[in-house]
Design a protein around this motif. Structure first.
Motif, PDB file in Angstrom:
ATOM      1  N   ASP A 100      -2.496   7.480   3.738  1.00 48.33           N
ATOM      2  CA  ASP A 100      -2.511   6.393   4.717  1.00 48.33           C
ATOM      3  C   ASP A 100      -3.563   6.616   5.795  1.00 48.33           C
ATOM      4  N   THR A 101      -3.721   7.857   6.212  1.00 43.47           N
ATOM      5  CA  THR A 101      -4.696   8.185   7.252  1.00 43.47           C
ATOM      6  C   THR A 101      -6.122   8.193   6.717  1.00 43.47           C
ATOM      7  N   ASP A 102      -6.303   8.816   5.548  1.00 45.37           N
ATOM      8  CA  ASP A 102      -7.627   8.949   4.929  1.00 45.37           C
ATOM      9  C   ASP A 102      -7.766   7.957   3.787  1.00 45.37           C
ATOM     10  N   ARG A 103      -7.855   6.689   4.124  1.00 48.61           N
ATOM     11  CA  ARG A 103      -7.926   5.660   3.075  1.00 48.61           C
ATOM     12  C   ARG A 103      -9.207   5.768   2.266  1.00 48.61           C
ATOM     13  N   GLU A 104     -10.236   6.289   2.865  1.00 51.50           N
ATOM     14  CA  GLU A 104     -11.499   6.526   2.164  1.00 51.50           C
ATOM     15  C   GLU A 104     -11.936   7.955   2.463  1.00 51.50           C
ATOM     16  N   PRO A 105     -11.462   8.910   1.662  1.00 52.93           N
ATOM     17  CA  PRO A 105     -11.768  10.321   1.932  1.00 52.93           C
ATOM     18  C   PRO A 105     -13.272  10.600   1.999  1.00 52.93           C
ATOM     19  N   ASN A 161       0.827  -1.211   0.000  1.00 52.89           N
ATOM     20  CA  ASN A 161       0.000   0.000   0.000  1.00 52.89           C
ATOM     21  C   ASN A 161       0.860   1.258   0.000  1.00 52.89           C
ATOM     22  N   LEU A 162       1.901   1.265   0.810  1.00 53.50           N
ATOM     23  CA  LEU A 162       2.769   2.438   0.869  1.00 53.50           C
ATOM     24  C   LEU A 162       3.432   2.701  -0.478  1.00 53.50           C
ATOM     25  N   SER A 163       3.806   1.666  -1.188  1.00 56.81           N
ATOM     26  CA  SER A 163       4.410   1.836  -2.517  1.00 56.81           C
ATOM     27  C   SER A 163       3.426   2.487  -3.483  1.00 56.81           C
ATOM     28  N   ILE A 164       2.166   2.090  -3.409  1.00 55.90           N
ATOM     29  CA  ILE A 164       1.126   2.701  -4.250  1.00 55.90           C
ATOM     30  C   ILE A 164       0.935   4.162  -3.859  1.00 55.90           C
TER      31      ILE A 164
END
Length: 97
Positions: free
Chosen positions: A64-69, A23-26
């Protein structure tokens, strides 16, 4: 050439494990694309000012914090968040529509 490395992002976000690396790479790719799309200045050999690194780190942290804004998110309306725009503004020539 990437603006930030996965290790820099993990240190910034205080991740100790490799569990979230995919996920971080994306997020890194998306943040770097957003930053480089926003600026209009060009740089030799992709040597970007330090504020680019900070901008990407901020963006990755927000992703990372707001995975679904949602409507309370700092990432809205097809614009970069205000702190990121403030860092990058000197490297952008405004366009008139």
């Amino acid at each position: 050439m990437s603006i930030v490395t996965l290790d820099e992002v993990k240190e910034h976000l205080r991740y100790d494990s490799d569990d979230n690396d995919p996920n971080l790479s994306i997020y890194i790719k998306a943040a770097e694309n957003a930053v480089l799309t926003y600026v209009t200045d060009t740089f030799e050999n992709n040597e970007y000012p330090d504020v680019f690194k900070q901008s990407v780190l901020l963006m990755v942290g927000m992703f990372d914090t707001d995975r679904e804004p949602n409507k309370e998110s700092v990432i809205t309306d097809n614009y970069l968040p205000a702190p990121v725009r403030a860092l990058l503004y000197p490297y952008r020539t405004p366009t008139v529509i």
